[in-house]
Design a protein around this motif. Structure first.
Motif, PDB file in Angstrom:
ATOM      1  N   ARG A 150     -12.920  43.271  -2.385  1.00 13.12           N
ATOM      2  CA  ARG A 150     -11.647  43.601  -3.047  1.00 13.12           C
ATOM      3  C   ARG A 150     -11.400  45.104  -3.137  1.00 13.12           C
ATOM      4  O   ARG A 150     -10.284  45.544  -3.347  1.00 13.12           O
ATOM      5  CB  ARG A 150     -11.572  42.948  -4.425  1.00 13.12           C
ATOM      6  CG  ARG A 150     -12.485  43.547  -5.468  1.00 13.12           C
ATOM      7  CD  ARG A 150     -12.399  42.788  -6.778  1.00 13.12           C
ATOM      8  NE  ARG A 150     -13.711  42.547  -7.325  1.00 13.12           N
ATOM      9  CZ  ARG A 150     -14.429  43.457  -7.993  1.00 13.12           C
ATOM     10  NH1 ARG A 150     -13.939  44.651  -8.203  1.00 13.12           N
ATOM     11  NH2 ARG A 150     -15.623  43.154  -8.446  1.00 13.12           N
ATOM     12  N   THR A 151     -12.465  45.892  -2.983  1.00 14.86           N
ATOM     13  CA  THR A 151     -12.284  47.338  -3.043  1.00 14.86           C
ATOM     14  C   THR A 151     -11.912  47.926  -1.685  1.00 14.86           C
ATOM     15  O   THR A 151     -11.692  49.124  -1.573  1.00 14.86           O
ATOM     16  CB  THR A 151     -13.578  48.024  -3.529  1.00 14.86           C
ATOM     17  OG1 THR A 151     -14.613  47.759  -2.576  1.00 14.86           O
ATOM     18  CG2 THR A 151     -14.011  47.516  -4.889  1.00 14.86           C
ATOM     19  N   TYR A 152     -11.854  47.088  -0.664  1.00 12.69           N
ATOM     20  CA  TYR A 152     -11.576  47.596   0.687  1.00 12.69           C
ATOM     21  C   TYR A 152     -10.101  47.916   0.868  1.00 12.69           C
ATOM     22  O   TYR A 152      -9.231  47.304   0.247  1.00 12.69           O
ATOM     23  CB  TYR A 152     -11.961  46.549   1.737  1.00 12.69           C
ATOM     24  CG  TYR A 152     -13.445  46.395   1.981  1.00 12.69           C
ATOM     25  CD1 TYR A 152     -14.377  46.896   1.101  1.00 12.69           C
ATOM     26  CD2 TYR A 152     -13.901  45.738   3.113  1.00 12.69           C
ATOM     27  CE1 TYR A 152     -15.723  46.744   1.327  1.00 12.69           C
ATOM     28  CE2 TYR A 152     -15.254  45.576   3.350  1.00 12.69           C
ATOM     29  CZ  TYR A 152     -16.167  46.074   2.443  1.00 12.69           C
ATOM     30  OH  TYR A 152     -17.488  45.913   2.671  1.00 12.69           O
ATOM     31  N   SER A 153      -9.836  48.858   1.738  1.00 15.76           N
ATOM     32  CA  SER A 153      -8.457  49.066   2.178  1.00 15.76           C
ATOM     33  C   SER A 153      -8.133  47.974   3.185  1.00 15.76           C
ATOM     34  O   SER A 153      -9.036  47.316   3.708  1.00 15.76           O
ATOM     35  CB  SER A 153      -8.316  50.431   2.831  1.00 15.76           C
ATOM     36  OG  SER A 153      -8.964  50.409   4.088  1.00 15.76           O
ATOM     37  N   SER A 154      -6.852  47.780   3.463  1.00 11.79           N
ATOM     38  CA  SER A 154      -6.508  46.669   4.354  1.00 11.79           C
ATOM     39  C   SER A 154      -7.078  46.902   5.751  1.00 11.79           C
ATOM     40  O   SER A 154      -7.451  45.956   6.446  1.00 11.79           O
ATOM     41  CB  SER A 154      -4.997  46.464   4.400  1.00 11.79           C
ATOM     42  OG  SER A 154      -4.371  47.646   4.809  1.00 11.79           O
ATOM     43  N   GLY A 155      -7.169  48.164   6.135  1.00 11.15           N
ATOM     44  CA  GLY A 155      -7.750  48.460   7.438  1.00 11.15           C
ATOM     45  C   GLY A 155      -9.215  48.063   7.505  1.00 11.15           C
ATOM     46  O   GLY A 155      -9.675  47.461   8.482  1.00 11.15           O
ATOM     47  N   MET A 156      -9.964  48.395   6.449  1.00 10.12           N
ATOM     48  CA  MET A 156     -11.388  48.051   6.418  1.00 10.12           C
ATOM     49  C   MET A 156     -11.573  46.543   6.435  1.00 10.12           C
ATOM     50  O   MET A 156     -12.448  46.008   7.110  1.00 10.12           O
ATOM     51  CB  MET A 156     -12.027  48.622   5.145  1.00 10.12           C
ATOM     52  CG  MET A 156     -12.133  50.128   5.130  1.00 10.12           C
ATOM     53  SD  MET A 156     -12.289  50.747   3.448  1.00 10.12           S
ATOM     54  CE  MET A 156     -13.984  50.370   3.095  1.00 10.12           C
ATOM     55  N   TYR A 157     -10.715  45.877   5.692  1.00  9.82           N
ATOM     56  CA  TYR A 157     -10.738  44.426   5.587  1.00  9.82           C
ATOM     57  C   TYR A 157     -10.576  43.794   6.971  1.00  9.82           C
ATOM     58  O   TYR A 157     -11.358  42.942   7.390  1.00  9.82           O
ATOM     59  CB  TYR A 157      -9.573  44.033   4.679  1.00  9.82           C
ATOM     60  CG  TYR A 157      -9.566  42.627   4.161  1.00  9.82           C
ATOM     61  CD1 TYR A 157     -10.247  42.299   2.994  1.00  9.82           C
ATOM     62  CD2 TYR A 157      -8.843  41.640   4.809  1.00  9.82           C
ATOM     63  CE1 TYR A 157     -10.214  41.025   2.496  1.00  9.82           C
ATOM     64  CE2 TYR A 157      -8.804  40.356   4.320  1.00  9.82           C
ATOM     65  CZ  TYR A 157      -9.490  40.050   3.159  1.00  9.82           C
ATOM     66  OH  TYR A 157      -9.445  38.771   2.668  1.00  9.82           O
ATOM     67  N   MET A 158      -9.579  44.261   7.675  1.00  4.84           N
ATOM     68  CA  MET A 158      -9.290  43.739   9.002  1.00  4.84           C
ATOM     69  C   MET A 158     -10.436  44.024   9.975  1.00  4.84           C
ATOM     70  O   MET A 158     -10.788  43.196  10.789  1.00  4.84           O
ATOM     71  CB  MET A 158      -8.009  44.379   9.552  1.00  4.84           C
ATOM     72  CG  MET A 158      -6.768  43.890   8.867  1.00  4.84           C
ATOM     73  SD  MET A 158      -6.685  42.099   8.908  1.00  4.84           S
ATOM     74  CE  MET A 158      -5.006  41.822   8.516  1.00  4.84           C
ATOM     75  N   ARG A 159     -10.979  45.224   9.845  1.00  4.51           N
ATOM     76  CA  ARG A 159     -12.050  45.599  10.762  1.00  4.51           C
ATOM     77  C   ARG A 159     -13.260  44.685  10.575  1.00  4.51           C
ATOM     78  O   ARG A 159     -13.861  44.219  11.536  1.00  4.51           O
ATOM     79  CB  ARG A 159     -12.440  47.055  10.533  1.00  4.51           C
ATOM     80  CG  ARG A 159     -11.864  47.969  11.577  1.00  4.51           C
ATOM     81  CD  ARG A 159     -11.662  49.366  11.081  1.00  4.51           C
ATOM     82  NE  ARG A 159     -12.816  49.942  10.406  1.00  4.51           N
ATOM     83  CZ  ARG A 159     -12.738  50.942   9.544  1.00  4.51           C
ATOM     84  NH1 ARG A 159     -11.566  51.458   9.255  1.00  4.51           N
ATOM     85  NH2 ARG A 159     -13.805  51.422   8.972  1.00  4.51           N
ATOM     86  N   LEU A 160     -13.571  44.428   9.317  1.00  8.08           N
ATOM     87  CA  LEU A 160     -14.718  43.558   9.043  1.00  8.08           C
ATOM     88  C   LEU A 160     -14.449  42.155   9.589  1.00  8.08           C
ATOM     89  O   LEU A 160     -15.295  41.562  10.275  1.00  8.08           O
ATOM     90  CB  LEU A 160     -14.975  43.484   7.531  1.00  8.08           C
ATOM     91  CG  LEU A 160     -16.155  42.607   7.136  1.00  8.08           C
ATOM     92  CD1 LEU A 160     -17.449  43.185   7.665  1.00  8.08           C
ATOM     93  CD2 LEU A 160     -16.254  42.459   5.627  1.00  8.08           C
ATOM     94  N   ALA A 161     -13.251  41.653   9.306  1.00 11.18           N
ATOM     95  CA  ALA A 161     -12.919  40.290   9.735  1.00 11.18           C
ATOM     96  C   ALA A 161     -12.977  40.162  11.255  1.00 11.18           C
ATOM     97  O   ALA A 161     -13.532  39.205  11.791  1.00 11.18           O
ATOM     98  CB  ALA A 161     -11.538  39.913   9.234  1.00 11.18           C
ATOM     99  N   PHE A 162     -12.425  41.149  11.921  1.00 13.54           N
ATOM    100  CA  PHE A 162     -12.417  41.098  13.381  1.00 13.54           C
ATOM    101  C   PHE A 162     -13.833  41.181  13.935  1.00 13.54           C
ATOM    102  O   PHE A 162     -14.190  40.483  14.877  1.00 13.54           O
ATOM    103  CB  PHE A 162     -11.557  42.234  13.938  1.00 13.54           C
ATOM    104  CG  PHE A 162     -11.213  42.052  15.376  1.00 13.54           C
ATOM    105  CD1 PHE A 162     -10.120  41.277  15.736  1.00 13.54           C
ATOM    106  CD2 PHE A 162     -11.971  42.635  16.378  1.00 13.54           C
ATOM    107  CE1 PHE A 162      -9.803  41.087  17.073  1.00 13.54           C
ATOM    108  CE2 PHE A 162     -11.662  42.438  17.717  1.00 13.54           C
ATOM    109  CZ  PHE A 162     -10.567  41.670  18.055  1.00 13.54           C
ATOM    110  N   SER A 163     -14.634  42.026  13.313  1.00 13.99           N
ATOM    111  CA  SER A 163     -16.006  42.199  13.795  1.00 13.99           C
ATOM    112  C   SER A 163     -16.790  40.903  13.703  1.00 13.99           C
ATOM    113  O   SER A 163     -17.565  40.573  14.605  1.00 13.99           O
ATOM    114  CB  SER A 163     -16.737  43.265  12.974  1.00 13.99           C
ATOM    115  OG  SER A 163     -15.985  44.436  12.959  1.00 13.99           O
TER     116      SER A 163
END
Lengths: 247, 258
Positions: A150-163
């Motif tokens: 929940r502390t992630y920025s949307s970019g970080m969130y997406m990067r993790l999900a994609f990875s």
């Protein structure tokens, strides 16, 4: 006969999908009882008798205007929804990226979410352990991997999900319009990874509107129009035709 | 059916993480955390222990211990039913976006409930020691009772969870039924407070046999009624199969209905 069958990663046999369009969808018992005689819904046929064979190792793009049924077809292939008529046979482990980060648990850390998300894709603990470093490295999250999502920025969130999704190493990968993840650097990386997967004999199906990317990645394109296959063939040819009509 | 076990095996990691999430995630952020799942039934027991002796002529010795042995398994059952019934609504996000065997969700609800109950058996143990009742070798029959309860609960939520996706009222109707069932199950009282001819009707409720089973092995320290327990397990497996089939039928529309 068996051999021919095995070459197909996905076989779509005469698939029709109709959705019910509700004017005012009854979700409670009262509504169902009170309005039982009201005409509640219309059939909306999204796909009409689609027949497709996608061979192992092919990289296929589904193109078409909004509402042409691309995403529905992709959802049918993942078995999230089921066809009204017809049959879809898939052959091999299948991963879909319909929406990044679906199923992330906000209060868990990035690392925990990797486990959870990869488990949704059907990986075992051992398999996830083996890929963990790759996933973290690919996401470039560094020390943030141990902070709650929940502390992630949307970019970080997406990067993790994609990875996570890209490192699952399924035989068939279904991707719905998510090539635009993160900044240019990360997009290039994703693109390179997809190319690598393509060359390693995985079957990839992409729904996309970015025709440029599609041209570079796919060797076959299927143009859907109003729930029917308008054209199916080499990417360049299909895109040329498509642009003539819709460009 | 073979498919079911293969899929379940392939997705065993998901089941495991889901159970963990179910146990840990629920209370994340609250001060007492997981402890709440034990404090809750304890407080419930406390209330019954204070109020109930006033209402009824009560001759049960060690009444609080008697209570807690009924309340904890009951607590497992109700949590499973209420959480299980709404599990697909709560997880609508992933249902619509990712494929995984949907039965994982109800199964993990029952399993996390089971683990919670096993941990809360510590509370039972503490009560048994403090009241001076102690333990007996009959505790070895515990797994049979657990299996019976597991099967019955799972069968129930296979249907309720699936129906709740289509008719949202199910949740409220079921919550009411559960409350009714509470009074039809000898948790506060003993079965022999009823005339014998009523007792056999009450025994139609499988939870009566299950709760009595816990009481037998922990409180009365006698042989549980194995004949009845195995009847429940046997018919429970058939019921489970039917409920699973119903679930499989309804499951296909989940992503569209949610």
């Amino acid at each position: 006969m068996k051999k021919v069958e095995d070459k197909n990663a996905i076989k779509v046999k005469n698939v029709t999908k109709a959705f019910k369009l509700f004017y005012d969808k009854p979700t409670t018992l009262k509504e169902r009882l009170v309005f039982w005689n009201k005409k509640k819904s219309d059939e909306h046929v999204v796909l009409k008798g689609i027949d497709l064979e996608i061979k192992k190792g092919e990289t296929v793009a589904l193109i078409g205007t909004n509402g042409s049924g691309k995403s529905t077809l992709l959802k049918l292939m993942t078995k999230i929804i089921y066809p009204t008529q017809g049959k879809i046979i898939t052959n091999g482990k299948l991963t879909s990226l319909l929406e990044l980060g679906a199923g992330f648990h906000q209060d868990f850390t990035g690392r925990e979410n990797i486990y959870f998300n990869a488990a949704i894709f059907g990986l075992t603990k051992k398999e996830i352990d083996a890929r963990l470093d790759d996933i973290i490295e690919f996401s470039e999250l560094g020390e943030f991997i141990d902070s709650p999502v929940r502390t992630y920025s949307s970019g970080m969130y997406m990067r993790l999900a994609f990875s996570v999704a890209i490192n699952v190493e399924a035989d068939i990968l279904l991707i719905d319009e998510i090539l635009a993840v993160g900044d240019q650097h990360f997009q290039d990386k994703c693109f390179a990874k997809l190319k690598e997967l393509k060359d390693s004999d995985k079957t990839i199906i992409i729904v996309s509107h970015s025709l440029g990317a599609v041209k570079m990645l796919c060797n076959r394109a299927i143009w859907l129009f109003n729930g029917e296959v308008q054209l199916d063939g080499k990417t360049e040819d299909v895109i040329d035709e498509y642009l003539k009509v819709c460009g | 059916m073979k498919n079911f076990f293969v899929e379940l095996y392939n997705y065993r990691e998901l089941l495991k993480t889901n159970v963990k999430k179910e146990i840990r995630g629920k209370y994340k952020g609250s001060f007492l955390g997981v402890l709440w799942s034990f404090v809750n039934p304890l407080l419930m027991t406390l209330i019954y222990a204070i109020v109930f002796p006033f209402l009824l002529r009560n001759t049960t010795p060690h009444y609080t211990t008697y209570l807690i042995i009924g309340v904890l398994p009951w607590n497992w059952f109700t949590t499973v039913i209420s959480q299980g019934t709404s599990t697909f609504l709560a997880n609508a996000g992933i249902i619509k976006k990712v494929y995984f065997p949907r039965e994982i969700l109800p199964i993990s609800v029952v399993t996390s409930g089971l683990i919670n109950f096993l941990i809360s058996c510590i509370i039972i143990a503490i009560f048994l020691i403090c009241s001076g009742i102690g333990f007996s070798q009959y505790i070895l029959f515990l797994p049979i009772i657990l299996i019976a309860q597991y099967i019955i609960s799972l069968a129930a939520i296979f249907v309720t969870s699936a129906v709740n996706v289509y008719i949202r009222d199910a949740e409220y109707i079921i919550n009411f039924l559960i409350q009714m069932l509470f009074y039809a199950t000898p948790i506060l009282y003993t079965l022999d407070m009823f005339p014998v001819r009523f007792q056999k009707y009450l025994l139609l409720n499988p939870l009566v046999t299950i709760i009595n089973g816990y009481r037998d092995i922990f409180y009365y320290q006698t042989m549980p009624n194995l004949k009845l327990l195995f009847t429940i397990i046997g018919s429970g497996i058939i019921l489970l199969y039917i409920c699973y089939k119903i679930f499989k039928k309804l499951e296909k529309g989940f992503a569209e209905e949610l």
